[in-house]
Design a protein around this motif. Structure first.
Motif, short mmCIF file in Angstrom:
data_model
loop_
_atom_site.label_atom_id
_atom_site.label_comp_id
_atom_site.label_asym_id
_atom_site.label_seq_id
_atom_site.Cartn_x
_atom_site.Cartn_y
_atom_site.Cartn_z
N ASP A 64 1.29 -0.73 -0.03
CA ASP A 64 0.02 0.24 0.29
C ASP A 64 1.23 0.84 -0.21
N LYS A 65 1.79 1.62 0.95
CA LYS A 65 2.64 2.48 1.14
C LYS A 65 3.89 2.52 -0.84
N TYR A 66 3.56 1.43 -1.05
CA TYR A 66 5.11 1.89 -2.68
C TYR A 66 3.66 1.82 -2.92
N ALA A 67 2.89 1.58 -3.91
CA ALA A 67 1.23 1.79 -4.45
C ALA A 67 0.57 2.87 -4.26
N LEU A 68 1.17 3.93 -3.70
CA LEU A 68 0.50 5.30 -2.71
C LEU A 68 2.06 5.92 -3.35
N THR A 69 2.68 5.70 -3.92
CA THR A 69 3.86 6.68 -4.59
C THR A 69 3.61 6.10 -6.14
N MET A 70 2.86 5.71 -6.85
CA MET A 70 2.61 5.14 -7.79
C MET A 70 1.22 6.49 -8.19
N PRO A 71 1.49 6.51 -9.60
CA PRO A 71 -0.36 7.61 -10.15
C PRO A 71 -1.64 6.58 -9.69
N VAL A 72 -1.61 6.40 -8.32
CA VAL A 72 -3.22 6.14 -8.14
C VAL A 72 -3.48 7.07 -7.08
N SER A 73 -4.61 6.84 -7.14
CA SER A 73 -5.10 7.72 -5.55
C SER A 73 -6.04 6.78 -4.77
N ARG A 74 -5.98 7.41 -3.67
CA ARG A 74 -6.20 6.27 -2.71
C ARG A 74 -7.57 5.69 -2.79
N LYS A 75 -8.53 6.71 -3.09
CA LYS A 75 -9.96 6.04 -3.38
C LYS A 75 -10.14 4.89 -4.78
N THR A 76 -8.41 4.97 -5.47
CA THR A 76 -8.91 3.81 -6.35
C THR A 76 -8.33 2.30 -5.59
N ILE A 77 -7.39 2.91 -5.04
CA ILE A 77 -6.64 1.26 -4.37
C ILE A 77 -8.01 0.74 -3.42
N VAL A 78 -8.38 1.18 -2.66
CA VAL A 78 -9.83 1.24 -1.82
C VAL A 78 -10.74 0.83 -2.44
N LEU A 79 -10.87 1.00 -4.16
CA LEU A 79 -11.88 0.59 -4.54
C LEU A 79 -11.67 -0.73 -5.26
N SER A 80 -10.42 -0.80 -6.10
CA SER A 80 -9.83 -2.05 -6.37
C SER A 80 -9.82 -2.61 -5.92
N LYS A 81 -9.95 -3.32 -4.77
CA LYS A 81 -10.28 -4.13 -3.23
C LYS A 81 -11.67 -4.49 -3.08
N TYR A 82 -12.79 -3.72 -3.57
CA TYR A 82 -13.94 -3.89 -3.64
C TYR A 82 -13.84 -4.77 -4.48
N LEU A 83 -13.81 -4.17 -5.71
CA LEU A 83 -13.78 -4.42 -7.05
C LEU A 83 -13.16 -6.24 -6.95
N ILE A 84 -11.90 -5.96 -6.80
CA ILE A 84 -11.54 -7.71 -6.28
C ILE A 84 -11.88 -8.66 -6.07
N ASN A 85 -12.50 -8.69 -4.77
CA ASN A 85 -13.53 -9.21 -4.63
C ASN A 85 -15.08 -9.72 -4.96
#
Lengths: 212, 285
Positions: A64-85
Motif C-alpha cells: 500500500d505504501k509503495y502503491a501510494l507512490t504511484m499515479p493512483v489515488s487512495r480512492k482507487t486503491i480502496v475500490l480495487s479491493k472491493y472490485l477484486i472481491n
C-alpha cells in the motif's frame, strides 16, 4: 485500476492449483452427500477468502505504501479491493454453479434443477459480499492481522443467527417468504448491494486519513 | 520550473518525535542528499513529500505542483524506492511489467528489461528467493523504468555491495545530466553522497541544521586537532562542534581557510560528510 487488479491476479495465481484441489474435494463430498448445492456454497465461501489473502500479502510487502507512490489515488486503491472481491466471488459462483449442475446430472436422485441451482447460488455470493462489507473497513482501519479473527466471527454469527431464527420463527414467516420469494430475493440483493457501496464509502473515508 | 522539490515550513508531530520547520529546495539537474542518524526524520520528511503522511503545517511542491492537490498526476513523473515497501514475494521480475505498465502511462519495458540485464536480476525467480541487494536493485529498476523526472530514494543503496553501489551511483549521475531530472536520496552511507550529491541537507532530531552545496561544505569545513586549552582561542561563532579526548580535542569549524590563517600552528584537516553529523550528535550528548 486495471494495473492494481492485474497485480492481485499475478500475486494470487499460485493459489489456483490449491483451489482446484479444494474444488475437487468439495465435489467429492457433494457427490457422497448427494447434494450438488453443497459444492457451490462451500466453494464460493472458500474462494471468498482470497481477497483477505491478497491483503495479507499487501501487508507483508508494504504494498500500500509503495502503491501510494504511484499515479493512483487512495480512492482507487480502496475500490480495487472491493472490485477484486466481487470478481473472485463472481468467478467462484460461476465455477461453483457449473460444478453443481454437472453433479446434479451425475446424481440421478438429485432433484435440483438448473434454475434452482442458479437462484440458490446468489445466497453464498451475497453472503461473501455481506462479510466483506463489514470486514473491509475494519481491515483498512486496523490492518489485516487484527481483523482476521473478527472475520471468523462476522462469518459465523449470521449463519448461527439465521439457523436460530429458523428454529424459533413461526411457520407463517416461512410461508410468507415462500409466497414472496422473488420480491424477498430482489429486496435482499438490493440491500446487500447498497450495503456494499456504503461500506466502500466508509473505507475510502478511513483510508484517506491513514498514514503510511 | 526552477525547483523539482520545494519544502517550506514543514511540521509534523508524533508522540515523542516531531519534524520542525523543515525547509529545503531541490533544483533541477542535481542530487540532494539527506543525511541524519537513525530516527532523525529523513524517512518522515520523504513520506511528507510523497503525501504518505498528513502534515500539520507547511507546503510541499513537487515538479512545481502541490502534492496534496495533484499527487496522483505528479507521481507519474516520480520514481520511488522506499525502505520496507515493495512488491510481493510471490512475484517474479518478469511479471512486474504486466501490471506496472497499466499503472504508469510511460512504462518503458525494453528499458526495464535492459536494467534487469544490467543489474543481473533473474527474471524467472520468485522475489522471496532474492537477496536484499538484488531486491533493492529490482526496486531501483522499477523506479526508473517509467523514465521519471524525479527519483526519491530512501536508503536505496544500503544492502548493495560496493561494486553494484558504484555502478548505481554512476547511473544516478547519468540520470541528472540535464536540468529536467533530479534525485532526492537519503542514506546513512555518507561516502555515497560524497561521491554524487550536489547538495546536502543534514537532519538531526527532526530539524535541519545544515543545508548547503556539498562542495562548499567540503571546502569550507575543517577539523582542528588541538589541546583542550586551544579551544578557548578559537572564535566560537565558527565552531560547529567539539569532541573532547583525554589529552586532545577535535573542533569542527565552518571556515577552514580563515582558521588556517588565524591559527597557523594548529593542524586543520579537511572533513568527510559524516564528521558534520558525528560532531553535531556528539556535541549535544
Amino acid at each position: 485500476m486495471t494495473g492494481l487488479l492485474l497485480k492481485e491476479f499475478y500475486t494470487l495465481r499460485k493459489y489456483l492449483g490449491q483451489y482446484a484441489i479444494i474444488f475437487i474435494f468439495f465435489a467429492c463430498i457433494s457427490y457422497y452427500m448427494e447434494s450438488p448445492l453443497y459444492l457451490m456454497s462451500m466453494f464460493t465461501m472458500c474462494l471468498g477468502m482470497l481477497t483477505l489473502t491478497g491483503m495479507t500479502y499487501d501487508n507483508l510487502a508494504g504494498w500500500d505504501k509503495y502503491a501510494l507512490t504511484m499515479p493512483v489515488s487512495r480512492k482507487t486503491i480502496v475500490l480495487s479491493k472491493y472490485l477484486i472481491n466481487i470478481i473472485f466471488d463472481g468467478v467462484a459462483m460461476v465455477v461453483g454453479v457449473a460444478g453443481s449442475i454437472l453433479l446434479s446430472k451425475l446424481l440421478p436422485q438429485s432433484d435440483e434443477g438448473i434454475l434452482e441451482i442458479c437462484l440458490v447460488a446468489a445466497v453464498p455470493f451475497m453472503f461473501v459480499i455481506f462479510v466483506y462489507a463489514i470486514v473491509l473497513p475494519l481491515i483498512f482501519k486496523f490492518g489485516v492481522e487484527r481483523t482476521r479473527s473478527l472475520m471468523i466471527i462476522v462469518m459465523i454469527v449470521p449463519i448461527f443467527g439465521i439457523l436460530g431464527l429458523a428454529k424459533i420463527a413461526p411457520a407463517s414467516v416461512f410461508e410468507f417468504i415462500t409466497n414472496h420469494a422473488v420480491v424477498m430475493g430482489v429486496g435482499a440483493a438490493v440491500f446487500f448491494i447498497l450495503f456494499y457501496i456504503a461500506s466502500a464509502y466508509v473505507s475510502i473515508e478511513i483510508y484517506s486519513k491513514k498514514e503510511f | 520550473m526552477e525547483y523539482m522539490i520545494e519544502v517550506d515550513g514543514l511540521y509534523k508531530t508524533y508522540p515523542g518525535f516531531s519534524l520542525k520547520d523543515i525547509c529545503f529546495k531541490v533544483p533541477g539537474g542535481c542530487i540532494m542528499g539527506l543525511i541524519g542518524e537513525n530516527g532523525a526524520g529523513k524517512s518522515t520528511t520523504i513520506k511528507a513529500i510523497l503525501d504518505l503522511i498528513h502534515i500539520d503545517k507547511g507546503n510541499v511542491k513537487v515538479l512545481g505542483r502541490d502534492m496534496k492537490k495533484d499527487g496522483a498526476d505528479i507521481r507519474e513523473d516520480i520514481g520511488v524506492v522506499l525502505d520496507g515497501a515493495g512488491f510481493h514475494e510471490a512475484l517474479k521480475a518478469k511479471e512486474i511489467p504486466k501490471f506496472m505498465s497499466k499503472i504508469y502511462k510511460s512504462w518503458d519495458n525494453p528499458y526495464y528489461e535492459a536494467l534487469l540485464h544490467k543489474f543481473s536480476i533473474p527474471t524467472d525467480k520468485r522475489l522471496k528467493k532474492f537477496s536484499t541487494g538484488m531486491r533493492m536493485k529490482l526496486m531501483i529498476a522499477a523506479a526508473m523504468a517509467h523514465r521519471p523526472k524525479l527519483l526519491i530514494l530512501d536508503e536505496a543503496t544500503s544492502g548493495l555491495d560496493p561494486v553494484v553501489r558504484d555502478e548505481i551511483l554512476d547511473m544516478f549521475l547519468e540520470f541528472i545530466q540535464d536540468d529536467e531530472h533530479s534525485i532526492l536520496i537519503s542514506s546513512h552511507i555518507t561516502s555515497d553522497l560524497e561521491k554524487v550529491a550536489d547538495y546536502i541537507t543534514f537532519i538531526h532530531k527532526g530539524e535541519i541544521f545544515l543545508s548547503e552545496e556539498k562542495d562548499r561544505i567540503m571546502e569550507e569545513y575543517g577539523i582542528i586537532h588541538c589541546r583542550p586549552e586551544d579551544v578557548e582561542t578559537i572564535e566560537k561563532a565558527h565552531i560547529v562542534g567539539v569532541s573532547h579526548g583525554t589529552y586532545s580535542c577535535e573542533v569542527l569549524v565552518d571556515n577552514r581557510e580563515t582558521m588556517h590563517q588565524q591559527h597557523p600552528t594548529l593542524m586543520i584537516d579537511p572533513i568527510k560528510l559524516e564528521d558534520v553529523l558525528i560532531f553535531k550528535v556528539k556535541g549535544e550528548n
